[in-house]
Design an enzyme around this catalytic site. Structure first.
Site, PDB file in Angstrom:
ATOM      1  N   CYS A 290       0.798  -1.241   0.000  1.00 20.38           N
ATOM      2  CA  CYS A 290       0.000   0.000   0.000  1.00 20.38           C
ATOM      3  C   CYS A 290       0.828   1.287   0.000  1.00 20.38           C
ATOM      4  O   CYS A 290       0.597   2.150  -0.856  1.00 20.38           O
ATOM      5  CB  CYS A 290      -0.991   0.049   1.146  1.00 20.38           C
ATOM      6  SG  CYS A 290      -1.366  -1.497   1.922  1.00 20.38           S
TER       7      CYS A 290
ATOM      8  N   ARG B  46       6.825 -10.840   6.099  1.00 22.16           N
ATOM      9  CA  ARG B  46       6.151 -10.634   7.370  1.00 22.16           C
ATOM     10  C   ARG B  46       6.807 -11.495   8.425  1.00 22.16           C
ATOM     11  O   ARG B  46       6.966 -12.689   8.228  1.00 22.16           O
ATOM     12  CB  ARG B  46       4.669 -10.986   7.245  1.00 22.16           C
ATOM     13  CG  ARG B  46       3.990 -10.002   6.320  1.00 22.16           C
ATOM     14  CD  ARG B  46       2.527 -10.266   6.182  1.00 22.16           C
ATOM     15  NE  ARG B  46       1.985  -9.321   5.219  1.00 22.16           N
ATOM     16  CZ  ARG B  46       0.736  -9.315   4.796  1.00 22.16           C
ATOM     17  NH1 ARG B  46      -0.103 -10.215   5.263  1.00 22.16           N
ATOM     18  NH2 ARG B  46       0.331  -8.422   3.914  1.00 22.16           N
TER      19      ARG B  46
ATOM     20  N   GLN C 254       1.585 -11.486  -2.785  1.00 19.53           N
ATOM     21  CA  GLN C 254       0.150 -11.280  -2.976  1.00 19.53           C
ATOM     22  C   GLN C 254      -0.168 -10.923  -4.419  1.00 19.53           C
ATOM     23  O   GLN C 254       0.635 -10.293  -5.091  1.00 19.53           O
ATOM     24  CB  GLN C 254      -0.331 -10.119  -2.100  1.00 19.53           C
ATOM     25  CG  GLN C 254      -0.530 -10.490  -0.655  1.00 19.53           C
ATOM     26  CD  GLN C 254      -1.162  -9.353   0.116  1.00 19.53           C
ATOM     27  OE1 GLN C 254      -1.052  -8.184  -0.263  1.00 19.53           O
ATOM     28  NE2 GLN C 254      -1.800  -9.682   1.216  1.00 19.53           N
TER      29      GLN C 254
ATOM     30  N   ASP D 298      -1.740  -8.469  -5.385  1.00 18.16           N
ATOM     31  CA  ASP D 298      -2.226  -7.256  -4.731  1.00 18.16           C
ATOM     32  C   ASP D 298      -2.679  -6.222  -5.747  1.00 18.16           C
ATOM     33  O   ASP D 298      -2.184  -6.181  -6.871  1.00 18.16           O
ATOM     34  CB  ASP D 298      -1.060  -6.683  -3.904  1.00 18.16           C
ATOM     35  CG  ASP D 298      -1.548  -5.824  -2.762  1.00 18.16           C
ATOM     36  OD1 ASP D 298      -2.767  -5.743  -2.557  1.00 18.16           O
ATOM     37  OD2 ASP D 298      -0.693  -5.239  -2.079  1.00 18.16           O
TER      38      ASP D 298
ATOM     39  N   HIS E  46      -4.421  -1.899  -5.706  1.00 17.50           N
ATOM     40  CA  HIS E  46      -5.032  -0.761  -5.019  1.00 17.50           C
ATOM     41  C   HIS E  46      -5.774   0.066  -6.048  1.00 17.50           C
ATOM     42  O   HIS E  46      -5.199   0.466  -7.055  1.00 17.50           O
ATOM     43  CB  HIS E  46      -3.966   0.072  -4.308  1.00 17.50           C
ATOM     44  CG  HIS E  46      -3.345  -0.662  -3.161  1.00 17.50           C
ATOM     45  ND1 HIS E  46      -2.213  -1.418  -3.305  1.00 17.50           N
ATOM     46  CD2 HIS E  46      -3.744  -0.790  -1.858  1.00 17.50           C
ATOM     47  CE1 HIS E  46      -1.917  -1.978  -2.125  1.00 17.50           C
ATOM     48  NE2 HIS E  46      -2.830  -1.623  -1.246  1.00 17.50           N
TER      49      HIS E  46
ATOM     50  N   LYS F  79     -13.578  -4.408   5.780  1.00 17.71           N
ATOM     51  CA  LYS F  79     -13.189  -5.283   4.687  1.00 17.71           C
ATOM     52  C   LYS F  79     -14.184  -6.412   4.484  1.00 17.71           C
ATOM     53  O   LYS F  79     -14.917  -6.777   5.403  1.00 17.71           O
ATOM     54  CB  LYS F  79     -11.792  -5.849   4.933  1.00 17.71           C
ATOM     55  CG  LYS F  79     -11.669  -6.570   6.265  1.00 17.71           C
ATOM     56  CD  LYS F  79     -10.269  -7.141   6.470  1.00 17.71           C
ATOM     57  CE  LYS F  79     -10.216  -7.943   7.752  1.00 17.71           C
ATOM     58  NZ  LYS F  79      -9.138  -8.888   7.830  1.00 17.71           N
TER      59      LYS F  79
ATOM     60  N   HIS G 108      -8.149  -1.676  -1.250  1.00 14.50           N
ATOM     61  CA  HIS G 108      -7.049  -2.652  -1.251  1.00 14.50           C
ATOM     62  C   HIS G 108      -7.689  -3.994  -1.558  1.00 14.50           C
ATOM     63  O   HIS G 108      -8.683  -4.347  -0.924  1.00 14.50           O
ATOM     64  CB  HIS G 108      -6.389  -2.792   0.118  1.00 14.50           C
ATOM     65  CG  HIS G 108      -5.983  -1.513   0.782  1.00 14.50           C
ATOM     66  ND1 HIS G 108      -4.680  -1.232   1.075  1.00 14.50           N
ATOM     67  CD2 HIS G 108      -6.697  -0.461   1.235  1.00 14.50           C
ATOM     68  CE1 HIS G 108      -4.609  -0.062   1.695  1.00 14.50           C
ATOM     69  NE2 HIS G 108      -5.827   0.424   1.801  1.00 14.50           N
TER      70      HIS G 108
HETATM   71 ZN    ZN Z   1      -3.040  -2.398   0.625  1.00 13.41          ZN
END
Ligand code: ZN
Ligand code: ZN
Length: 625
Positions: free
Chosen positions: A333, A362, A380, A382, A384, A463, A509
């Site tokens: 992000c 992580r 991920q 991922d 945005h 979420k 996200h």
């Molecule tokens: Zn994010």
């Protein structure tokens, strides 16, 4: 006194009555079958007194799937285990023996180490106790008395437990075995119909590696033999599907302490990885995403701005860098926020959908790692999305549809959970009213059923979590769609609106596979390693029958070049090579020998079905897979 029953009726009882007294007042059958009192979500031993006005539910042997009813049964069985061990192995010291999910354990210090073969013998002893029958007696005593009692028996662990206990000390006795225990327990051993000791493990006293290592015996128990049988079958199935086992068997990946929780992907595993990456790229392109790549390391100040430093610091890897510190990104992000903020944006640029699948790290702290399902190296799928308030709903629809498309491909059904504002939230309640409302609306308008997890949202926004249930009925969290009104403001992001004024965008996200590592772990178990044709690392294997057929086998493999084909020309028997192809779960195997030609190929499908097809027919068949 009066107590309140589940149907809201009141039951009058003499003062000081127990749960068992209440059961007797209702009926002798109920009293006989009663195992536990449940009251406002907590459990209570049948022998304990009830309070005036208390709401009670009496669980019986008919509640054989109820977690609390199973808990009390298993806890009681743990005590039978301790009794059996003490009789069979004199001089053994006993530590603790709680019920756990799916079973129970008890920790012992044996005078001599025991092996797995001892489990049968101990199980027989428990069966003998059950045949004799046991009744549990509960008594409250002073700490002094308890200390004296266990010191006399040389039970030093129990003495230590007495010394550190708070509240009244209770003992439970069955037969000639007395244990220090808070309970609750069954009235007697009649309801215990099926017991299985499952494994042995080492465990440190109080979980501390500086203490003595004890022997932990795991087991499980049920109200019904059929329930135990079904459980053991599920366990066997789960073990056969275990992605760590299959990962080795199929040569997909391995994990090593050289890089804890960070998988080493083998060539065959990478085939699956890249297929999923191709799928991600193709679908992102089709759905208007743009691909970006942002740095892995950021000045700690960036994480302070994003809010991660305060909420997520302990789960980050920090790297020193000249006179400052950099944090290895656990999420994309902040990078995407900085990228968006690097130019003046107009409402005409929105929605702007950044996609990135770079590596995240992580720090999960050793103990909780589990194969591919919990890793420290996370990739991920991922993205945005930067949107105006008016675009939120459409954009959430887009994510929901995209998710359904993906999960359908794998024959998985998603469940939806809406998670709302947590205690450590950023921003005001008004902002959260708006963002939670937007997600709720989107789900409602799509006609999607969902459950609500109060307080489980991300710190920056609510979420929608997508859970999948695998073929064994186990639930896994996969994707997540999060609506954020906080991070864009913290990074001072702006766009020029149609009204010629500056506005802060909202950010969605979202990750749909979740992490690729985890998703592949789940896929391995979901398919039990037998991947669909399009995902299979080796799609077709050609086995030349004899040395003389090797050249032709290679020729055939080349002609099927649009597929992933290999040739097994090892000096092993044909039977052995066929079996190996089965172990590797290869979808199509072609045997090539004297009789085979373009007109007639011996084709073996996964599962054993055999047929003879011409090369043209084979091509047609492969195209349908
Ligand atoms: Zn994010
Ligand atoms: Zn106990």
């Amino acid at each position: 006194m009066k107590v309140v029953l589940p149907d809201n009726s009141e039951l009058e009882l003499p003062d000081g009555s127990t749960g068992l007294d209440a059961a007797r007042a209702i009926g002798p059958k109920l009293a006989e079958q009663a195992v536990l009192v449940r009251s406002n979500g907590s459990v209570q031993d049948l022998r304990q007194p009830l309070q005036e006005g208390q709401e009670i539910q009496i669980l019986t042997t008919r509640d054989k799937q109820d977690p609390d009813a199973l808990y009390v049964l298993r806890h009681s069985t743990a005590h039978l285990l301790a009794e059996a061990v003490r009789r069979l192995y004199p001089g053994t010291k006993i530590a603790i023996g709680p019920p756990i999910e799916n079973g129970f354990y008890y920790d012992f210090e044996f005078p001599e180490p025991i092996g797995e073969e001892a489990l049968n013998r101990i199980e027989d002893e428990i069966d003998r106790e059950l045949a004799e029958g046991r009744t549990w007696n509960r008594e409250e005593i002073s700490a002094e008395e308890a200390r004296r009692l266990f010191a006399e028996q040389g039970e030093e662990y129990k003495v230590e437990l007495v010394d550190t206990a708070d509240g009244p000390i209770t003992l439970y006795t069955q037969g000639d075995f007395t244990d220090l225990c808070r309970g609750p327990h069954l009235q007697d051993s009649t309801p215990i119909k099926a017991v299985k000791l499952t494994s042995l493990a080492g465990a440190y006293w109080r979980g501390d590696e500086h203490n003595t290592q004890l022997t932990r015996i795991y087991g499980t128990a049920f109200y019904d033999q059929a329930d135990l049988d079904a459980y053991l079958q599920r366990l066997e199935e789960a073990q056969a599907r275990d992605h760590r086992r299959l990962g080795t068997q199929l040569d997909l990946f391995h994990l090593s302490d050289h890089a804890p929780g960070m998988p080493f992907w083998h060539p065959k595993g990478m085939v699956i990885w890249n297929e999923l990456e191709d799928l991600r790229r193709r679908e992102n392109l089709r759905r208007g995403y743009v691909e970006v790549k942002t740095p892995l390391l950021y000045d700690v100040a960036t994480w302070v701005t994003s809010g991660h430093w305060e909420k997520f610091k302990d789960e980050m890897f920090i790297v020193p860098y000249s006179d400052r510190e950099l944090g290895l990104k656990p999420m994309n992000c902040p990078g995407h926020m900085l990228l968006f903020g690097s130019a003046l944006r107009s409402y005409r640029d929105l929605p702007l959908r950044y996609a990135e699948s770079s590596t995240l790290h992580r720090n999960e702290r050793g103990g909780t790692l589990h194969g591919l399902l919990r890793v420290q190296h996370v990739t991920q799928d991922d993205a945005h999305m930067f949107v105006t308030p008016e675009q939120i709903e459409e954009e959430i629809f887009g994510c929901l549809d995209y998710a359904s498309y993906l999960y359908d491909l794998f024959g998985m059904e998603a469940r939806f959970e809406l998670s709302t504002r947590p205690d450590n939230k950023l921003g005001t309640d008004e902002e959260w009213d708006f963002t939670e409302g937007a997600l709720r609306n989107a789900l409602d308008r799509r006609g999607i059923e969902y459950t609500v997890n109060e307080g489980d949202g991300a710190f920056y926004g609510p979420k929608i979590d997508l859970h999948m249930t695998d073929v064994l009925g186990r639930s896994w969290q996969m994707g997540t769609i999060q609506l954020d009104s906080q991070m864009p403001a913290r990074f001072e992001l702006r766009y020029m609106g149609e009204d010629n004024a500056e506005h802060t965008p909202y950010v969605i996200h979202r990750a749909l596979f979740g992490s690729l590592e985890r998703f592949i772990g789940i896929l391995i178990e979901h398919y039990a390693g037998a991947f669909p044709f399009w995902l299979a690392p080796v799609q077709v294997r050609v086995i030349p029958i004899g040395e003389a057929h090797r050249a032709q086998a290679h020729e055939l493999a080349e002609r099927l070049g649009e597929y992933r084909v290999d040739v097994d020309e090892r000096n092993e028997t044909v039977g052995k090579r066929i079996r190996d192809a089965e172990v590797e779960k290869i979808p199509v195997v072609i045997l090539f020998g004297e009789k085979e030609s373009d007109e007639s190929l011996a084709v073996r499908e996964r599962g054993g079905e055999q047929s003879t097809r011409s090369l043209a027919e084979l091509r047609e068949y492969l195209a349908t897979l």
